[in-house]
Enzyme design. Structure first.
Site, PDB file in Angstrom:
ATOM      1  N   SER A 146     -42.735  -0.454  21.215  1.00 19.24           N
ATOM      2  CA  SER A 146     -42.827  -1.885  20.895  1.00 19.24           C
ATOM      3  C   SER A 146     -43.773  -2.068  19.718  1.00 19.24           C
ATOM      4  O   SER A 146     -44.807  -1.396  19.640  1.00 19.24           O
ATOM      5  CB  SER A 146     -43.354  -2.656  22.114  1.00 19.24           C
ATOM      6  OG  SER A 146     -43.844  -3.932  21.717  1.00 19.24           O
ATOM      7  N   HIS A 201     -27.503  -4.222  46.630  1.00 18.40           N
ATOM      8  CA  HIS A 201     -27.936  -5.563  46.182  1.00 18.40           C
ATOM      9  C   HIS A 201     -29.259  -5.479  45.411  1.00 18.40           C
ATOM     10  O   HIS A 201     -29.981  -6.463  45.299  1.00 18.40           O
ATOM     11  CB  HIS A 201     -28.102  -6.534  47.358  1.00 18.40           C
ATOM     12  CG  HIS A 201     -26.985  -6.467  48.355  1.00 18.40           C
ATOM     13  ND1 HIS A 201     -25.861  -7.262  48.261  1.00 18.40           N
ATOM     14  CD2 HIS A 201     -26.794  -5.681  49.436  1.00 18.40           C
ATOM     15  CE1 HIS A 201     -25.037  -6.969  49.252  1.00 18.40           C
ATOM     16  NE2 HIS A 201     -25.583  -5.999  49.967  1.00 18.40           N
ATOM     17  N   THR A 213      11.057   4.355   5.808  1.00 17.10           N
ATOM     18  CA  THR A 213      10.432   3.038   5.678  1.00 17.10           C
ATOM     19  C   THR A 213       8.915   3.250   5.725  1.00 17.10           C
ATOM     20  O   THR A 213       8.447   4.331   6.094  1.00 17.10           O
ATOM     21  CB  THR A 213      10.891   2.093   6.814  1.00 17.10           C
ATOM     22  OG1 THR A 213      10.393   0.784   6.563  1.00 17.10           O
ATOM     23  CG2 THR A 213      10.402   2.563   8.177  1.00 17.10           C
ATOM     24  N   GLN A 271      10.841  -1.118  14.207  1.00 18.52           N
ATOM     25  CA  GLN A 271      10.346  -0.577  12.943  1.00 18.52           C
ATOM     26  C   GLN A 271       9.074   0.230  13.215  1.00 18.52           C
ATOM     27  O   GLN A 271       8.794   1.221  12.558  1.00 18.52           O
ATOM     28  CB  GLN A 271      10.044  -1.715  11.960  1.00 18.52           C
ATOM     29  CG  GLN A 271       9.738  -1.211  10.558  1.00 18.52           C
ATOM     30  CD  GLN A 271       9.734  -2.334   9.545  1.00 18.52           C
ATOM     31  OE1 GLN A 271       8.753  -3.061   9.425  1.00 18.52           O
ATOM     32  NE2 GLN A 271      10.835  -2.502   8.836  1.00 18.52           N
ATOM     33  N   ARG A 326      -6.135  -2.244  11.860  1.00 23.43           N
ATOM     34  CA  ARG A 326      -7.050  -1.566  10.923  1.00 23.43           C
ATOM     35  C   ARG A 326      -8.493  -1.614  11.431  1.00 23.43           C
ATOM     36  O   ARG A 326      -9.327  -0.795  11.064  1.00 23.43           O
ATOM     37  CB  ARG A 326      -7.028  -2.250   9.552  1.00 23.43           C
ATOM     38  CG  ARG A 326      -5.833  -1.944   8.701  1.00 23.43           C
ATOM     39  CD  ARG A 326      -5.898  -2.779   7.419  1.00 23.43           C
ATOM     40  NE  ARG A 326      -4.606  -2.842   6.770  1.00 23.43           N
ATOM     41  CZ  ARG A 326      -4.178  -1.975   5.847  1.00 23.43           C
ATOM     42  NH1 ARG A 326      -4.964  -0.986   5.471  1.00 23.43           N
ATOM     43  NH2 ARG A 326      -2.985  -2.108   5.312  1.00 23.43           N
ATOM     44  N   ASP A 381       0.810  -1.224   0.000  1.00 23.17           N
ATOM     45  CA  ASP A 381       0.000   0.000   0.000  1.00 23.17           C
ATOM     46  C   ASP A 381       0.841   1.271   0.000  1.00 23.17           C
ATOM     47  O   ASP A 381       0.528   2.232  -0.703  1.00 23.17           O
ATOM     48  CB  ASP A 381      -1.014  -0.001   1.159  1.00 23.17           C
ATOM     49  CG  ASP A 381      -0.374  -0.154   2.537  1.00 23.17           C
ATOM     50  OD1 ASP A 381       0.842  -0.464   2.608  1.00 23.17           O
ATOM     51  OD2 ASP A 381      -1.083   0.020   3.549  1.00 23.17           O
TER      52      ASP A 381
END
Length: 484
Positions: A289, A159, A111, A241, A338, A87
């Site tokens: 609904s 609770h 790079t 890299q 990606r 790419d």
């Protein structure tokens, strides 16, 4: 908004994150146009810095690149990529095609990660800049809500069983405290982001040292200049890299943490909606609904919970990716990132926008809240009744036993017979309690059961919440219309 149907779009999967929910600005932030125009800007920064430091790059080459920064031939780039299977090189060739003069120096010494990783860091930074004002707006709306209802007594629940009273505003402050933590986390993650900068193929800057014929200072200057042009204060001093994939964990973990906060808030609202104490906003023509015409379902809160679970689940991706980046890097991070990086920001964006809509229109039903308090308060007031009797000269143990027996009788009416709590009537009918009957209304005033809740709200909002919103003052009044 009604989706715009292109002929081909119904034949392909489209991410609902973009097609259905996300804001235009966040969808654009992770678009091909933003990504690849950013690549071109980075090539221009590199050429400018190399020229300033004495490499053979001309003004004409820089000007030519700048004049073509935006006009990307995406069809040509796709064709190049299908041939080259790369790419970055496909876009280098496409850029070079419209910049014949600059072609020899585009990407000089760099790079692929020079454009790839640096662009990702820019997108993460810009993503945080989109999210932070949205989070500020949610905090602002909830602060106003907390202030308005700071003194409104409501049943507390532990609770999910009725517990001592709190106030509606104090409960909102529990939500706000978590959101304030998220705000600080997102700010920190954004400020901690650095640039990958100009580091070469394995992070050693060897190609640039060669270009500058062994001049280490110039290599350092190049790194610094490009970093500043991209709007970053610092670059990572060491990289392989790629920049360390722990950076992705740091960014996404705070988004996932915010997802947990919002899931909790929206679950609370769903529980309160069931009790009919609080409801999310409901449009005049909205249908709850398809079958049950009376229903008012908390669908926005449910959407937030649904997407928040996805946001939380996405954190597994960068955790695992960082753990398997062998040595200087492997490419098994690429496909995963990606998906996981954009989806985390898109999902966070959607749930914040939806939560803003919810918090701008929360409906409170004080009479329902009051009725629930009335059902439970007599039991909670027993301690106050005992203390009042002792003040009037009674014996604590005798009083405790009387109250215990009457409470059990009242509980039996509620649980076995389905009747209302009649403990007060029993107390009033028992001559033993004659000395305090004149004070019963005061003893049972809900406002005497909320402790310091209103004071806590006032202090928390002024000292901890409002100061957080200061940097976002200009952006805080934007309303959010929920389209779907």
């Amino acid at each position: 908004s009604a989706a715009v149907w292109h002929h081909s779009s119904i034949h392909k999967y489209r991410s609902p994150l973009v097609s259905r929910y996300a804001s235009k600005e966040m969808a654009y932030n992770f678009s091909d146009r933003k990504k690849f125009t950013t690549w071109r800007k980075l090539w221009i920064y590199l050429a400018k810095a190399e020229k300033a430091l004495g490499l053979l790059v001309t003004d004409a080459q820089v000007t030519e690149m700048e004049s073509h920064a935006e006009d990307i031939d995406f069809a040509m780039a796709a064709e190049e990529e299908s041939k080259l299977r790369h790419d970055v090189m496909a876009h280098v060739h496409t850029f070079a095609h419209c910049c014949p003069t600059a072609a020899p120096i585009i990407h000089l010494g760099a790079t692929s990660c020079y454009v790839g990783d640096n662009t990702d860091l820019i997108l993460l930074r810009d993503g945080f800049d989109i999210l932070l004002p949205k989070l500020a707006r949610v905090i602002d709306r909830l602060s106003n809500f907390a202030e308005k209802y700071a003194g409104l007594p409501t049943l507390g629940f532990t609770h999910y069983q009725p517990a001592q009273l709190t106030t509606v505003g104090k409960r909102a402050c529990l939500w706000l405290q978590d959101l304030a933590m998220d705000m600080r986390n997102l700010q920190r993650a954004r400020e901690d982001l650095r640039f990958r900068g100009v580091k070469g193929t394995t992070g050693t800057q060897a190609s640039f040292l060669q270009l500058f014929q062994g001049d280490h200072d110039k290599v350092e200057d190049l790194d610094r200049m490009v970093t500043e042009m991209a709007g970053f204060k610092k670059a990572y001093m060491v990289t392989g890299q790629t920049y360390s994939r722990k950076v992705d964990i740091d960014s996404l973990s705070h988004l996932a943490s915010m997802g947990a906060t919002i899931h909790k808030i929206c679950t609370d609202i769903r529980l309160l909606a069931n009790l009919k104490e609080i409801e999310e906003p409901f449009e005049k023509e909205q249908i709850g609904s398809s079958a049950m015409a009376y229903k008012r379902n908390p669908m926005r809160c449910e959407r937030c919970c649904s997407l928040a679970r996805h946001l939380i689940a996405l954190l597994a991706d960068p955790l695992q990716t960082a753990s398997v980046q062998w040595l200087e890097r492997t490419l098994d991070d690429s496909a995963n990132r990606r998906i996981s990086l954009p989806e985390s920001f898109l999902t966070a964006d959607i749930i914040l926008s939806t939560l803003q809509n919810i918090t701008e229109g929360l409906v409170v039903y004080p009479k329902v809240i009051e009725r629930h308090i009335r059902h439970e308060l007599p039991f909670m007031a027993t301690e106050n009744i005992i203390m009042a009797m002792v003040k009037a000269g009674g014996n604590r143990q005798d009083c405790h036993e009387k109250i215990r027996v009457l409470s059990q009788q009242a509980a039996n009416v509620v649980k076995q017979e389905g009747g209302d709590n009649d403990l007060l009537a029993r107390v009033q009918a028992d001559p033993y309690f004659a000395p305090i009957l004149g004070h019963l209304d005061n003893i049972l005033d809900p406002k005497t059961f909320i402790g310091r809740a209103p004071q806590q709200v006032a202090r928390f909002l002024s000292e901890e919440v409002r100061p957080l919103l200061e940097p976002y003052k200009a952006e805080i009044d934007v309303k959010f219309e929920l389209e779907l």
